[in-house]
Design a protein around this motif. Sequence first.
Motif, PDB file in Angstrom:
ATOM      1  N   GLN A 125       0.806  -1.165   0.010  1.00  0.00           N
ATOM      2  CA  GLN A 125      -0.026  -0.024   0.032  1.00  0.00           C
ATOM      3  C   GLN A 125       0.739   1.333  -0.044  1.00  0.00           C
ATOM      4  O   GLN A 125       0.416   2.450  -0.521  1.00  0.00           O
ATOM      5  CB  GLN A 125      -1.017  -0.131   1.214  1.00  0.00           C
ATOM      6  CG  GLN A 125      -2.026  -0.919   1.120  1.00  0.00           C
ATOM      7  CD  GLN A 125      -2.965  -0.808  -0.375  1.00  0.00           C
ATOM      8  OE1 GLN A 125      -3.285   0.418  -0.593  1.00  0.00           O
ATOM      9  NE2 GLN A 125      -3.003  -1.780  -1.111  1.00  0.00           N
ATOM     10  N   ASP A 126       2.041   1.085   0.520  1.00  0.00           N
ATOM     11  CA  ASP A 126       3.029   2.564   0.589  1.00  0.00           C
ATOM     12  C   ASP A 126       3.240   2.719  -0.646  1.00  0.00           C
ATOM     13  O   ASP A 126       3.467   4.035  -1.115  1.00  0.00           O
ATOM     14  CB  ASP A 126       4.175   2.230   1.637  1.00  0.00           C
ATOM     15  CG  ASP A 126       3.874   2.121   3.120  1.00  0.00           C
ATOM     16  OD1 ASP A 126       2.558   2.784   3.476  1.00  0.00           O
ATOM     17  OD2 ASP A 126       4.471   1.740   3.752  1.00  0.00           O
ATOM     18  N   ALA A 127       3.652   1.818  -1.583  1.00  0.00           N
ATOM     19  CA  ALA A 127       4.095   1.847  -2.898  1.00  0.00           C
ATOM     20  C   ALA A 127       3.198   2.866  -3.701  1.00  0.00           C
ATOM     21  O   ALA A 127       3.357   3.433  -4.416  1.00  0.00           O
ATOM     22  CB  ALA A 127       4.676   0.747  -3.311  1.00  0.00           C
ATOM     23  N   ALA A 128       1.890   2.151  -3.423  1.00  0.00           N
ATOM     24  CA  ALA A 128       0.782   2.764  -4.346  1.00  0.00           C
ATOM     25  C   ALA A 128       0.183   4.067  -3.821  1.00  0.00           C
ATOM     26  O   ALA A 128       0.120   4.858  -4.771  1.00  0.00           O
ATOM     27  CB  ALA A 128      -0.494   1.633  -4.174  1.00  0.00           C
ATOM     28  N   GLN A 129       0.575   4.213  -2.343  1.00  0.00           N
ATOM     29  CA  GLN A 129       0.535   5.846  -2.171  1.00  0.00           C
ATOM     30  C   GLN A 129       1.508   6.718  -2.553  1.00  0.00           C
ATOM     31  O   GLN A 129       1.236   7.868  -2.897  1.00  0.00           O
ATOM     32  CB  GLN A 129       0.480   5.861  -0.567  1.00  0.00           C
ATOM     33  CG  GLN A 129      -0.988   5.140   0.002  1.00  0.00           C
ATOM     34  CD  GLN A 129      -0.750   5.051   1.589  1.00  0.00           C
ATOM     35  OE1 GLN A 129       0.079   5.343   2.213  1.00  0.00           O
ATOM     36  NE2 GLN A 129      -1.869   4.688   2.138  1.00  0.00           N
ATOM     37  N   ARG A 130       2.813   6.256  -2.489  1.00  0.00           N
ATOM     38  CA  ARG A 130       3.533   7.233  -3.212  1.00  0.00           C
ATOM     39  C   ARG A 130       3.416   7.470  -4.833  1.00  0.00           C
ATOM     40  O   ARG A 130       3.516   8.406  -4.997  1.00  0.00           O
ATOM     41  CB  ARG A 130       5.068   6.446  -3.082  1.00  0.00           C
ATOM     42  CG  ARG A 130       5.721   6.699  -1.705  1.00  0.00           C
ATOM     43  CD  ARG A 130       7.085   6.022  -1.853  1.00  0.00           C
ATOM     44  NE  ARG A 130       7.214   4.610  -2.159  1.00  0.00           N
ATOM     45  CZ  ARG A 130       7.079   3.558  -1.371  1.00  0.00           C
ATOM     46  NH1 ARG A 130       6.866   3.689  -0.388  1.00  0.00           N
ATOM     47  NH2 ARG A 130       7.279   2.351  -2.171  1.00  0.00           N
ATOM     48  N   VAL A 131       2.997   6.414  -5.520  1.00  0.00           N
ATOM     49  CA  VAL A 131       2.675   6.742  -6.959  1.00  0.00           C
ATOM     50  C   VAL A 131       1.635   7.783  -7.070  1.00  0.00           C
ATOM     51  O   VAL A 131       1.575   8.637  -7.779  1.00  0.00           O
ATOM     52  CB  VAL A 131       2.567   5.317  -7.492  1.00  0.00           C
ATOM     53  CG1 VAL A 131       1.802   5.552  -9.065  1.00  0.00           C
ATOM     54  CG2 VAL A 131       3.680   4.599  -7.812  1.00  0.00           C
ATOM     55  N   ALA A 133       0.382   9.977  -4.967  1.00  0.00           N
ATOM     56  CA  ALA A 133       0.992  11.245  -4.343  1.00  0.00           C
ATOM     57  C   ALA A 133       1.737  11.920  -5.554  1.00  0.00           C
ATOM     58  O   ALA A 133       1.655  13.102  -5.726  1.00  0.00           O
ATOM     59  CB  ALA A 133       1.686  11.087  -3.225  1.00  0.00           C
ATOM     60  N   ALA A 134       2.497  11.267  -6.194  1.00  0.00           N
ATOM     61  CA  ALA A 134       3.418  11.666  -7.223  1.00  0.00           C
ATOM     62  C   ALA A 134       2.432  12.276  -8.443  1.00  0.00           C
ATOM     63  O   ALA A 134       2.559  13.592  -9.030  1.00  0.00           O
ATOM     64  CB  ALA A 134       4.330  10.666  -7.732  1.00  0.00           C
ATOM     65  N   ILE A 135       1.385  11.498  -8.959  1.00  0.00           N
ATOM     66  CA  ILE A 135       0.332  12.097  -9.756  1.00  0.00           C
ATOM     67  C   ILE A 135      -0.336  13.212  -9.381  1.00  0.00           C
ATOM     68  O   ILE A 135      -0.389  13.931 -10.244  1.00  0.00           O
ATOM     69  CB  ILE A 135      -0.492  10.857 -10.205  1.00  0.00           C
ATOM     70  CG1 ILE A 135       0.350   9.665 -10.829  1.00  0.00           C
ATOM     71  CG2 ILE A 135      -1.656  11.434 -11.078  1.00  0.00           C
ATOM     72  CD1 ILE A 135      -0.253   8.424 -11.072  1.00  0.00           C
ATOM     73  N   ARG A 136      -0.774  13.141  -7.870  1.00  0.00           N
ATOM     74  CA  ARG A 136      -1.458  14.348  -7.432  1.00  0.00           C
ATOM     75  C   ARG A 136      -0.578  15.430  -7.559  1.00  0.00           C
ATOM     76  O   ARG A 136      -1.065  16.534  -8.011  1.00  0.00           O
ATOM     77  CB  ARG A 136      -1.991  14.079  -6.107  1.00  0.00           C
ATOM     78  CG  ARG A 136      -3.173  13.245  -6.273  1.00  0.00           C
ATOM     79  CD  ARG A 136      -3.731  13.233  -4.812  1.00  0.00           C
ATOM     80  NE  ARG A 136      -2.860  12.734  -3.602  1.00  0.00           N
ATOM     81  CZ  ARG A 136      -2.857  11.408  -3.452  1.00  0.00           C
ATOM     82  NH1 ARG A 136      -3.618  10.623  -3.883  1.00  0.00           N
ATOM     83  NH2 ARG A 136      -1.867  11.061  -2.428  1.00  0.00           N
ATOM     84  N   ALA A 137       0.527  15.215  -7.166  1.00  0.00           N
ATOM     85  CA  ALA A 137       1.620  16.529  -7.340  1.00  0.00           C
ATOM     86  C   ALA A 137       1.914  17.013  -8.701  1.00  0.00           C
ATOM     87  O   ALA A 137       1.921  18.357  -8.910  1.00  0.00           O
ATOM     88  CB  ALA A 137       2.857  16.203  -6.647  1.00  0.00           C
ATOM     89  N   ALA A 138       1.856  16.077  -9.602  1.00  0.00           N
ATOM     90  CA  ALA A 138       1.979  16.654 -10.882  1.00  0.00           C
ATOM     91  C   ALA A 138       0.885  17.371 -11.521  1.00  0.00           C
ATOM     92  O   ALA A 138       0.716  18.032 -12.576  1.00  0.00           O
ATOM     93  CB  ALA A 138       2.208  15.342 -11.800  1.00  0.00           C
ATOM     94  N   LEU A 139      -0.334  17.144 -10.921  1.00  0.00           N
ATOM     95  CA  LEU A 139      -1.446  17.934 -11.426  1.00  0.00           C
ATOM     96  C   LEU A 139      -1.558  19.184 -10.936  1.00  0.00           C
ATOM     97  O   LEU A 139      -2.095  20.175 -11.506  1.00  0.00           O
ATOM     98  CB  LEU A 139      -2.751  17.169 -10.642  1.00  0.00           C
ATOM     99  CG  LEU A 139      -3.330  16.094 -11.420  1.00  0.00           C
ATOM    100  CD1 LEU A 139      -4.457  15.463 -10.390  1.00  0.00           C
ATOM    101  CD2 LEU A 139      -4.021  16.386 -12.847  1.00  0.00           C
TER     102      LEU A 139
END
Length: 143
Positions: A125-131, A133-139
Amino acid sequence: MNSSECAFCAMVADPGAVVHQVFRDEVAMAFLDHRPLFPGHLLVIPIAHVPTLPELPAELVGPFFERVRQLTGAVERGTGARGSFVAMNNRISQSVPHLHVHVVPRNPKDGLRGFFWPRTRYPDQDAAQRVAAAIRAALDPAG
């Protein structure tokens, strides 16, 4: 590549060159794929030269995808298909660098298996959360 070097732009400029055109207006053009997955497999392209989905102008998103929606229904009705698969590539596996949406008629047990690539799982789940978060930040470029 610019529009003068684009095979799809050449087809837009010379509609007679498109052997099996099924639709054209000021926003989009649709024609049979010359190497279909199944009979009725369409390509829907914007009239304007747009290489990828992120480059499609905001004012064309709604009108373009309204045409994709209408053509998807027409493919299903016209071929008697029970469903459809709608997809596009951006740069990778994009054989012509002009945005194009594949509309493929589908039927149960037609031999097409889900996606064309192997599916995986996140290790945790941590790996999924990091990905995510990275996509949200790119928005939000401001972070």
